[in-house]
Every structure is written in C-alpha cells, then in structure tokens.
Write a protein that holds these residues in place. Structure first.
Motif, PDB file in Angstrom:
ATOM      1  N   ARG B  27      14.589  28.034  27.057  1.00 28.15           N
ATOM      2  CA  ARG B  27      15.136  29.390  27.052  1.00 28.15           C
ATOM      3  C   ARG B  27      14.008  30.399  26.995  1.00 28.15           C
ATOM      4  NH1 ARG B  27      17.325  33.435  24.099  1.00 28.15           N
ATOM      5  NH2 ARG B  27      16.496  32.794  22.096  1.00 28.15           N
ATOM      6  N   THR B  31      12.049  34.402  19.717  1.00 16.54           N
ATOM      7  CA  THR B  31      11.253  35.005  18.646  1.00 16.54           C
ATOM      8  C   THR B  31      10.378  33.935  18.006  1.00 16.54           C
ATOM      9  OG1 THR B  31      12.908  34.555  16.949  1.00 16.54           O
ATOM     10  CG2 THR B  31      13.094  36.661  18.117  1.00 16.54           C
ATOM     11  N   LEU B  32       9.379  34.385  17.248  1.00 13.90           N
ATOM     12  CA  LEU B  32       8.535  33.446  16.502  1.00 13.90           C
ATOM     13  C   LEU B  32       9.407  32.599  15.576  1.00 13.90           C
ATOM     14  CD1 LEU B  32       5.794  32.358  15.528  1.00 13.90           C
ATOM     15  CD2 LEU B  32       5.650  34.314  13.981  1.00 13.90           C
ATOM     16  N   PHE B  33      10.405  33.224  14.961  1.00 16.29           N
ATOM     17  CA  PHE B  33      11.292  32.489  14.048  1.00 16.29           C
ATOM     18  C   PHE B  33      12.005  31.361  14.777  1.00 16.29           C
ATOM     19  CE2 PHE B  33      15.625  31.875  12.440  1.00 16.29           C
ATOM     20  CZ  PHE B  33      15.337  31.420  11.173  1.00 16.29           C
ATOM     21  N   GLU B  34      12.519  31.644  15.972  1.00 22.16           N
ATOM     22  CA  GLU B  34      13.248  30.597  16.706  1.00 22.16           C
ATOM     23  C   GLU B  34      12.303  29.451  17.073  1.00 22.16           C
ATOM     24  OE1 GLU B  34      15.570  31.876  20.093  1.00 22.16           O
ATOM     25  OE2 GLU B  34      15.901  29.812  20.753  1.00 22.16           O
ATOM     26  N   ALA B  37      11.696  27.421  14.028  1.00 23.67           N
ATOM     27  CA  ALA B  37      12.895  26.657  13.660  1.00 23.67           C
ATOM     28  C   ALA B  37      13.055  25.452  14.574  1.00 23.67           C
ATOM     29  CB  ALA B  37      14.129  27.560  13.737  1.00 23.67           C
ATOM     30  N   ARG B  38      12.817  25.645  15.876  1.00 23.32           N
ATOM     31  CA  ARG B  38      12.926  24.531  16.828  1.00 23.32           C
ATOM     32  C   ARG B  38      11.898  23.445  16.510  1.00 23.32           C
ATOM     33  NH1 ARG B  38      14.931  25.408  22.268  1.00 23.32           N
ATOM     34  NH2 ARG B  38      16.345  27.188  22.325  1.00 23.32           N
ATOM     35  N   THR B  41      13.139  21.691  13.146  1.00 23.45           N
ATOM     36  CA  THR B  41      14.377  20.908  13.123  1.00 23.45           C
ATOM     37  C   THR B  41      14.405  19.855  14.224  1.00 23.45           C
ATOM     38  OG1 THR B  41      15.504  22.547  14.499  1.00 23.45           O
ATOM     39  CG2 THR B  41      15.733  22.778  12.118  1.00 23.45           C
ATOM     40  N   LYS B  42      13.754  20.123  15.361  1.00 22.34           N
ATOM     41  CA  LYS B  42      13.862  19.190  16.479  1.00 22.34           C
ATOM     42  C   LYS B  42      12.667  18.265  16.589  1.00 22.34           C
ATOM     43  CE  LYS B  42      15.831  20.976  20.252  1.00 22.34           C
ATOM     44  NZ  LYS B  42      16.047  21.951  21.347  1.00 22.34           N
ATOM     45  N   ARG B  49       4.086  29.188   9.692  1.00 17.06           N
ATOM     46  CA  ARG B  49       4.369  30.226  10.676  1.00 17.06           C
ATOM     47  C   ARG B  49       3.073  30.839  11.199  1.00 17.06           C
ATOM     48  NH1 ARG B  49       7.356  32.846   7.707  1.00 17.06           N
ATOM     49  NH2 ARG B  49       5.950  34.520   7.161  1.00 17.06           N
ATOM     50  N   ARG B  69       8.014  43.141  24.141  1.00 21.07           N
ATOM     51  CA  ARG B  69       8.591  43.865  23.007  1.00 21.07           C
ATOM     52  C   ARG B  69       9.820  44.613  23.478  1.00 21.07           C
ATOM     53  NH1 ARG B  69       6.904  44.170  18.129  1.00 21.07           N
ATOM     54  NH2 ARG B  69       4.890  43.232  17.648  1.00 21.07           N
ATOM     55  N   ARG B  72      12.406  46.763  18.185  1.00 16.74           N
ATOM     56  CA  ARG B  72      11.697  46.205  17.032  1.00 16.74           C
ATOM     57  C   ARG B  72      11.461  44.706  17.184  1.00 16.74           C
ATOM     58  NH1 ARG B  72      14.354  46.590  12.114  1.00 16.74           N
ATOM     59  NH2 ARG B  72      16.288  46.055  13.163  1.00 16.74           N
ATOM     60  N   TYR B  73      11.933  44.133  18.285  1.00 21.35           N
ATOM     61  CA  TYR B  73      11.850  42.685  18.433  1.00 21.35           C
ATOM     62  C   TYR B  73      10.710  42.302  19.370  1.00 21.35           C
ATOM     63  CZ  TYR B  73      16.742  44.122  17.789  1.00 21.35           C
ATOM     64  OH  TYR B  73      17.880  44.771  17.410  1.00 21.35           O
ATOM     65  N   PHE B  75       9.541  38.999  21.835  1.00 19.21           N
ATOM     66  CA  PHE B  75      10.029  37.761  22.438  1.00 19.21           C
ATOM     67  C   PHE B  75       8.917  37.059  23.215  1.00 19.21           C
ATOM     68  CE2 PHE B  75      13.837  40.572  22.325  1.00 19.21           C
ATOM     69  CZ  PHE B  75      14.624  39.809  21.488  1.00 19.21           C
TER      70      PHE B  75
END
Lengths: 128, 99
Positions: B27, B31-34, B37-38, B41-42, B49, B69, B72-73, B75
């Motif tokens: 995808r 975000t850095l968080f996603e 998380a991937r 968890t995967k 981080r 950008r 505020r996000y 990607f």
C-alpha cells in the motif's frame, strides 16, 4: 484496583464533545463546570458504567508539542475496540472523518487510524 | 541517476529495510506508525521507531521511498525507479556473441 478514567487531550472541549458523541457515537456522562473548562467525560453506550473518557483541555505548554510530534509520526494517542473495523471505516468516512490508515490486517488484529479533529490520531481495532 | 546505484545496493543490503519495502509494496502512503506496526506484528521485528525512521531516511536517500506531507500527516510510498535503473544499466536483452 480498576481503571475508571482515561484522558485524551483536546484543543476545544465543545468541538471534542460533538465529535466523540455525534460522530464516534459515545454518550456524554459528566459535564461539570470548572472555571474556564469543564470536567467532561463520555462513555460507550455499550458500557455506560464502564471506563469514562475524559475530554481534557490541552492547555499545558508541553501538551501541544507532544500531540504534534505523535501526529507527525502517525502515532495514535489511544485505541478503541470495535466489532468490525471495515464497517466503522465505511460509516465514519461517510461522515467526513479523515483516516491516516485505512483498515489493515496486522496479523492478529485489524486496525485503522483516524483524525479526531481535536489534535489526536485514534486507532480503532478488532481482533481477527 | 545511474551514479546513485551504489546507494540502492546499500539500502537493499539490510533485512529490516527489505521488509520495509515488502510492506510498502502492499500500500502507498503509509505513516511511520503503520510501518512500525507492520514490522512488529507481521515480521516480529523489534526495531525501535527511531531505528525504523533512520532506515526510512536511508531508503529515501537511495530514491526507493518517497515521502509526502498532507496537512499534519507524513506518508511514505515505494518508488521502484532506482531498481529499473539497475536493470537498464546491466541487463541485456540478447546475449552477446563472442568475437
């Protein structure tokens, strides 16, 4: 000992109450005037006597830089359980909610991340 | 652009960075968080981080990741063009005849 309250730091309590009730679907529990601000909490309609979420003003000078730094890295401040992340994503998107992460399977859990319009990202999740 | 190929190999030489690219194939606009998380968890990767952020900077310097950008996000998106440049530099369509 048990958890009674959890706090989230919001930039505007009236706006926060509208978003957390009208959009997300929580119910107002306490609204006690405290000078400039209120002691303002919401609960889940599925658990009205459960944990109360305090919509707390982000007035402390450290709060805003902290919140901005979390959003910059896409980090949700907290996570709420839903029965179906895909269904909630569809429902909330139609209401104009902005997601920074659409529903994504992360192994044992499916998550999505939305903007609460009060300066925070919020994760919604269900276990697969 | 071919001069940058060395950075691409350096970027691909690390298993965490290869897993980051594996997840970005799935995808765009993560975000850095996603990404963290991937990886957790995967792939059961336990990088901090900060470490993942540094890996992303290296991938971006090599041209394999683009950042965008929006308000505020921030990607991150995979860009495979440097890989195509490697192919264009060395891979021939036809085997050459020996003189």
């Amino acid at each position: 000992m048990k958890i009674h309250l959890a706090s989230i730091l919001v930039d505007d309590q009236a706006k926060a109450l509208a978003f957390y009730t009208d959009v997300l679907g929580f119910v107002k529990k306490n609204d006690v005037p405290m000078g400039e601000f209120s002691w303002l909490t919401v609960v889940s309609p599925e658990d009205p006597d459960g944990v109360e979420l305090v919509l707390e003003p982000d007035q402390h000078p450290a709060a805003k830089p902290f919140k901005e730094a979390l959003v910059d890295d896409g980090i949700p401040f907290t996570s709420f359980a839903v029965t179906d992340v895909h269904a909630e994503y569809e429902r909330l998107t139609k209401l104009g909610v902005v997601f920074t992460q659409p529903p994504t399977s992360m192994g044992p859990v499916t998550t999505a991340v939305l903007d609460d319009t009060c300066g925070n990202l919020i994760q919604i999740a269900h276990m697969n | 652009m071919v001069a940058d190929v060395g950075d691409v190999f350096k970027a691909l030489a690390d298993p965490t960075r290869r897993h980051i690219l594996d997840e970005l194939v799935e995808r765009d606009d993560q975000t850095l968080f996603e990404i963290c998380a991937r990886l957790g968890t995967k792939h059961q990767f336990t990088s901090s981080r900060q470490a993942v952020s540094q890996h992303l900077e290296l991938l971006e310097a090599a041209g394999l990741v683009r950042t965008r950008r929006e308000g505020r996000y921030k990607f991150h998106t995979l860009d495979t063009r440097p890989l195509a440049q490697i192919a264009e530099r060395w891979i021939r369509d036809k085997p050459q005849e020996n003189p």
